[in-house]
Design an enzyme around this catalytic site. Structure first.
Site, PDB file in Angstrom:
ATOM      1  N   ILE A 182       0.824  -1.225   0.000  1.00 54.08           N
ATOM      2  CA  ILE A 182       0.000   0.000   0.000  1.00 54.08           C
ATOM      3  C   ILE A 182       0.855   1.272   0.000  1.00 54.08           C
ATOM      4  O   ILE A 182       0.341   2.366  -0.209  1.00 54.08           O
ATOM      5  CB  ILE A 182      -1.027   0.071   1.164  1.00 54.08           C
ATOM      6  CG1 ILE A 182      -0.373   0.483   2.482  1.00 54.08           C
ATOM      7  CG2 ILE A 182      -1.840  -1.195   1.292  1.00 54.08           C
ATOM      8  CD1 ILE A 182      -1.388   1.008   3.493  1.00 54.08           C
ATOM      9  N   LYS A 183       2.164   1.160   0.226  1.00 52.84           N
ATOM     10  CA  LYS A 183       2.994   2.355   0.356  1.00 52.84           C
ATOM     11  C   LYS A 183       3.242   3.005  -1.016  1.00 52.84           C
ATOM     12  O   LYS A 183       2.892   2.433  -2.045  1.00 52.84           O
ATOM     13  CB  LYS A 183       4.309   2.004   1.057  1.00 52.84           C
ATOM     14  CG  LYS A 183       4.101   1.340   2.422  1.00 52.84           C
ATOM     15  CD  LYS A 183       3.509   2.264   3.481  1.00 52.84           C
ATOM     16  CE  LYS A 183       2.778   1.550   4.582  1.00 52.84           C
ATOM     17  NZ  LYS A 183       3.580   0.986   5.643  1.00 52.84           N
ATOM     18  N   ASN A 184       3.872   4.180  -1.034  1.00 54.17           N
ATOM     19  CA  ASN A 184       4.001   4.936  -2.285  1.00 54.17           C
ATOM     20  C   ASN A 184       4.824   4.215  -3.350  1.00 54.17           C
ATOM     21  O   ASN A 184       4.582   4.408  -4.541  1.00 54.17           O
ATOM     22  CB  ASN A 184       4.565   6.338  -2.028  1.00 54.17           C
ATOM     23  CG  ASN A 184       3.565   7.224  -1.328  1.00 54.17           C
ATOM     24  OD1 ASN A 184       2.886   6.780  -0.396  1.00 54.17           O
ATOM     25  ND2 ASN A 184       3.434   8.468  -1.763  1.00 54.17           N
TER      26      ASN A 184
END
Ligand SMILES: *Cc1c(COP(=O)(O)O)cnc(C)c1O
Length: 386
Positions: A182-184
């Protein structure tokens, strides 16, 4: 209503990234190798930091960092409770004591004044969190830590590409990034420590690979030196080349993906401005560039006439996924029952913990997807008013 489910987050993966991973699979070298070394170099260059150490997760990075700093029984570590539980778990697992500080009601970040008020002679470390993609006010936090000889490890899991006063997070101090899907940017699972402290870099490099005095991959050896010996007992948190190959492709697109996030976030702000029941987070007042890791809103539960969990469920029934970042750590079962933390300790954290949710936001999301989110929110609120 939408007829397909819109997740609140989804990684953006391109064909060249899939090819890069396939090339690693064909190469015969899957674990830490040339891609891991290059990923570390490219990451260090991206954040403008002399050293970067690749890991299997941000959590693994926090584990080796606490170990490297010698955090243990009798030590206190100051952290917001509005954070991912991994930090708090690791503090407790190290035998140290988490000391929670409240956060600003509208940015969800702890400031130097709140942190300073929690300092005692036992305080060894401060773990500020750059929340949702905005930077914490690091100037005053670093200053108070320096004066009192306390360590600082920045939780930069949300802050890939975030800038604070014109510099990228990671360009100063010691930071831990995460590459969870889910991180950038993602590597499946993965993480990175960036640091200006050469000694600390050597120590975490060693601790993340069995405590051997060498890395998992030596460029001269094209492998690991078989004569390597344990210098101190260590863990096994080295990033694989499979993950690193994906990470390199992702990092090259990080700024572009963040621009997509940013455009969607600003559009959310415009669309939500007219809804009294929905209160987005506010930008901190210091100069910054937001990386828009999450688009967090608070539900006005009195105006809306429903609680947050029901609201999330109503959106889910309309095929809109949402996230919760985060339920206050000090109110989770273990921390209540085993450590005696009670409601009332951190009013602004608790107020937000009951009201926050993260709306869908990811680089490949379309404006039509976003319109579906807005429609569903309006629909749920209208239904509750009848
Ligand atoms: C994701 C996250 C972490 C942990 O990262 P992992 O790579 O999943 O271990 C730590 N802190 C915060 C605030 C996070 O969001």
């Amino acid at each position: 209503m939408r007829n397909t489910f819109l997740p609140f987050s989804k990684p953006s993966i391109t064909e060249p990234e899939i090819q890069a991973v396939a090339n690693v699979l064909r190469s015969g070298w899957l674990a830490t190798g040339p891609n891991a070394s290059r990923f570390e170099e490219e990451f260090a260059a991206y954040v403008h930091c002399p050293a970067a150490v690749g890991l299997t997760s941000g959590t693994g990075g926090m584990h080796v960092s606490l170990k490297a700093l010698g955090i243990g029984p009798g030590d206190e570590v100051i952290t917001p409770s509005m954070t991912w539980v991994s930090t708090v778990n690791l503090i407790v697992l190290a035998g140290a004591t988490p000391v929670f500080v409240d956060v600003d009601r509208d940015t969800l970040m702890a400031d130097a004044a709140r942190i300073e008020a929690a300092v005692t002679p036992r305080t060894k470390l401060i773990v500020p969190v750059h929340f949702a993609g905005a930077p914490a006010d690091m100037g005053p936090i670093r200053e108070l830590a320096r004066k009192r000889g306390i360590g600082v490890i920045e939780d930069a899991a949300h802050a890939l590409g975030t800038e604070y006063r014109g510099k990228r997070i990671g360009a100063e101090g010691t930071c831990i990034f995460s590459f969870h899907p889910i991180k950038n940017i993602t590597t499946g699972e993965g993480g990175m420590i960036t640091t200006h402290d050469a000694e600390f870099a050597d120590r975490v490099r060693r601790l993340k690979f069995h405590g051997l005095g060498v890395d998992a991959f030596d460029r001269q050896m094209q492998g690991r030196s078989p004569q390597a010996e344990v210098v101190e007992p260590g863990f096994k948190y080295n990033i694989t080349d499979i993950a690193a190959a994906l990470g390199r492709g992702q990092l090259a697109r990080a700024d572009e993906m963040n621009r997509f996030r940013s455009a969607l976030a600003l559009r959310y702000r415009e669309r939500l401005a007219e809804m009294d029941e929905i209160m987005p987070l506010k930008d901190p007042p210091w100069p910054m560039l937001h990386s828009w890791h999450l688009f967090i809103v608070r539900l006005d539960i009195d105006r809306a006439g429903i609680d947050r969990d029901t609201f999330m469920n109503c959106l889910k029934k309309r095929n809109i996924g949402t996230g919760l970042h985060f339920r206050a750590a000090h109110l989770q079962r273990y921390y209540r029952q085993a450590m005696g933390f009670k409601r009332g300790l951190l009013p602004d954290t608790e107020w937000n913990s009951d009201r926050i949710l993260s709306l869908p936001l990811f680089p490949d999301m379309t404006e039509a997807d976003q319109d579906d989110v807005i429609c569903a929110i309006k629909d749920v609120l209208a239904e509750k008013k009848q």
